[in-house]
Enzyme design. Sequence first.
Site, PDB file in Angstrom:
ATOM      1  N   ASP A 202      70.530   2.029  59.123  1.00  0.00           N
ATOM      2  CA  ASP A 202      69.175   2.365  59.562  1.00  0.00           C
ATOM      3  C   ASP A 202      68.231   1.341  58.923  1.00  0.00           C
ATOM      4  O   ASP A 202      67.941   1.409  57.737  1.00  0.00           O
ATOM      5  CB  ASP A 202      68.846   3.798  59.108  1.00  0.00           C
ATOM      6  CG  ASP A 202      67.396   4.168  59.364  1.00  0.00           C
ATOM      7  OD1 ASP A 202      66.622   3.298  59.811  1.00  0.00           O
ATOM      8  OD2 ASP A 202      67.044   5.332  59.104  1.00  0.00           O
ATOM      9  N   GLN A 205      63.152   0.520  57.555  1.00  0.00           N
ATOM     10  CA  GLN A 205      62.306   0.058  56.450  1.00  0.00           C
ATOM     11  C   GLN A 205      62.726  -1.309  55.916  1.00  0.00           C
ATOM     12  O   GLN A 205      62.068  -1.853  55.032  1.00  0.00           O
ATOM     13  CB  GLN A 205      62.332   1.078  55.294  1.00  0.00           C
ATOM     14  CG  GLN A 205      61.742   2.413  55.651  1.00  0.00           C
ATOM     15  CD  GLN A 205      60.259   2.347  56.019  1.00  0.00           C
ATOM     16  OE1 GLN A 205      59.551   1.418  55.642  1.00  0.00           O
ATOM     17  NE2 GLN A 205      59.779   3.316  56.774  1.00  0.00           N
ATOM     18  N   LYS A 228      57.281  -0.705  63.036  1.00  0.00           N
ATOM     19  CA  LYS A 228      57.331  -0.926  61.587  1.00  0.00           C
ATOM     20  C   LYS A 228      57.217  -2.413  61.249  1.00  0.00           C
ATOM     21  O   LYS A 228      57.101  -2.787  60.093  1.00  0.00           O
ATOM     22  CB  LYS A 228      58.655  -0.407  60.999  1.00  0.00           C
ATOM     23  CG  LYS A 228      59.002   1.028  61.365  1.00  0.00           C
ATOM     24  CD  LYS A 228      58.451   2.018  60.390  1.00  0.00           C
ATOM     25  CE  LYS A 228      59.089   3.387  60.613  1.00  0.00           C
ATOM     26  NZ  LYS A 228      58.266   4.483  60.086  1.00  0.00           N
ATOM     27  N   CYS A 366      59.838  12.972  55.535  1.00  0.00           N
ATOM     28  CA  CYS A 366      61.020  13.194  56.386  1.00  0.00           C
ATOM     29  C   CYS A 366      62.309  12.931  55.614  1.00  0.00           C
ATOM     30  O   CYS A 366      63.266  12.334  56.146  1.00  0.00           O
ATOM     31  CB  CYS A 366      60.992  12.334  57.646  1.00  0.00           C
ATOM     32  SG  CYS A 366      59.625  12.722  58.726  1.00  0.00           S
TER      33      CYS A 366
HETATM   34  N1  PLP Z   1      64.542   5.842  59.346  1.00  0.00           N
HETATM   35  C1  PLP Z   1      63.730   5.475  58.356  1.00  0.00           C
HETATM   36  C2  PLP Z   1      64.307   4.971  57.063  1.00  0.00           C
HETATM   37  C3  PLP Z   1      62.349   5.584  58.522  1.00  0.00           C
HETATM   38  O1  PLP Z   1      61.534   5.227  57.524  1.00  0.00           O
HETATM   39  C4  PLP Z   1      61.844   6.058  59.754  1.00  0.00           C
HETATM   40  C5  PLP Z   1      60.399   6.220  59.946  1.00  0.00           C
HETATM   41  O2  PLP Z   1      59.625   6.288  59.028  1.00  0.00           O
HETATM   42  C6  PLP Z   1      62.741   6.388  60.760  1.00  0.00           C
HETATM   43  C7  PLP Z   1      64.082   6.276  60.511  1.00  0.00           C
HETATM   44  C8  PLP Z   1      62.264   6.885  62.077  1.00  0.00           C
HETATM   45  O3  PLP Z   1      61.593   5.877  62.778  1.00  0.00           O
HETATM   46  P1  PLP Z   1      60.859   6.192  64.145  1.00  0.00           P
HETATM   47  O4  PLP Z   1      59.962   7.370  63.881  1.00  0.00           O
HETATM   48  O5  PLP Z   1      60.106   4.938  64.459  1.00  0.00           O
HETATM   49  O6  PLP Z   1      61.897   6.511  65.157  1.00  0.00           O
END
Ligand code: PLP
Length: 408
Positions: A202, A205, A228, A366
């Site tokens: 993932d 970040q 991002k 989250c």
């Molecule tokens: N994964 C990580 C580490 C994140 O920081 C985020 C969003 O802050 C996401 C996934 C989800 O990204 P999105 O809301 O753009 O789908």
Amino acid sequence: MLTQEDILRLRADFPILNEKIHGKPLVYLDNAATTQKPVNVVNTIVSHYYNANANIHRGVHFLSQKATEAHEQARQEIADFIGAKNSNEIIFTRGTTEAINLAATSFGEKFCSQGDEIVLSQMEHHSNIVPWQLLAERKKLKINVIPISEQGELDLNYLKNILNEKTKIVAVAHVSNVLGTINNVKKIVEIAHERCIPVLLDGAQAIPHISLNVSGLDADFYVFSAHKIYGPTGIGILFGKEKFLEQMPPYQGGGEMISKVTFEKTTYSGLPFKFEAGTPDFIGSTAFAAALKYVQTIGIEQIEQYENELLKYATEKILEIPEVKIYGNSKEKSAVLSFNVGKIHHYDIGVLLDQQGVAVRTGHHCAQPLMDFYKIAGTVRASFAFYNTFEEIDFFIAALKKAVKMLS
Ligand code: PLP
């Protein structure tokens, strides 16, 4: 390294940074949630709507072909940016979240069956937990969780020991959105590949802060969102190795993703279209590529170096405040500063900072399992981008001191 003069010049590309909030100059430190957009990205959206808007693929007319070319060119540029060997391996999605849902659903459908195992980590964003839980419920799988140290580093010995013939995939963050930890993903991939287990990273970040080469890393799947990294909202990608994507079934059905449809049987397009049902965000894709180009003109290494200095400075300054506790003290750390001050509620600090024009995020970010690990409800999170200045950090720290004084 980027000088303060360079930064001031670059800041002019982001008109929003001149906004006043409650009569105070905006200090935007919520970049991990979303970054601001430079003029070239916004102009790309406007000019494509004005000059190149027509639905893509299958159109014989000029505008449709122009829009198709721009969309496919964007795919190629994204592939080049992340070091993918083939643009067929870039699937457009609505963002990181949809990319992980796609991967979990489709990979799980093909490769997982009852009793199999998936490995996640304690520091995952909910986006890299819940899609796998949905799969685990559907297919009766077990989820193993890599623990972390107090500093916020993954226990890779645990990972080594937990992998077995039932493990079907390892899915972890490249960089933690709360702790800023830059995980040793090269090592994680090596450990998993020793046992022929694929890895999904993932990169939500990581992408705006550190240079990436998915081929060098040998990642099997890599996901991130455009918003991002100074691009538009509502678009992102799933990178997947062809050898997996070819075998995985479609995630959604509809137009664009088919080869032939009859009521008896439908056959699907090849990669990448098999996974892209419906009209894609062909305006967003061009703006996405424009954002990456913008980053390339500055240089991601330059950005990383400058942001490291910002983080170092902010960390030193914040530690001058009594009772500050920083969450995430890993050796390799990206531009995120999560903290609490004594028993003061993170939300109260956020509100008082906002009143002084400083935008930070508060809450669980989250990442509730991570909050559970630290036995806290949430943190204040300041997250930096290259357009932030040392002067802004000083302003933020002064505003924080004021807030703490009022709340103590
Ligand atoms: N994964 C990580 C580490 C994140 O920081 C985020 C969003 O802050 C996401 C996934 C989800 O990204 P999105 O809301 O753009 O789908």
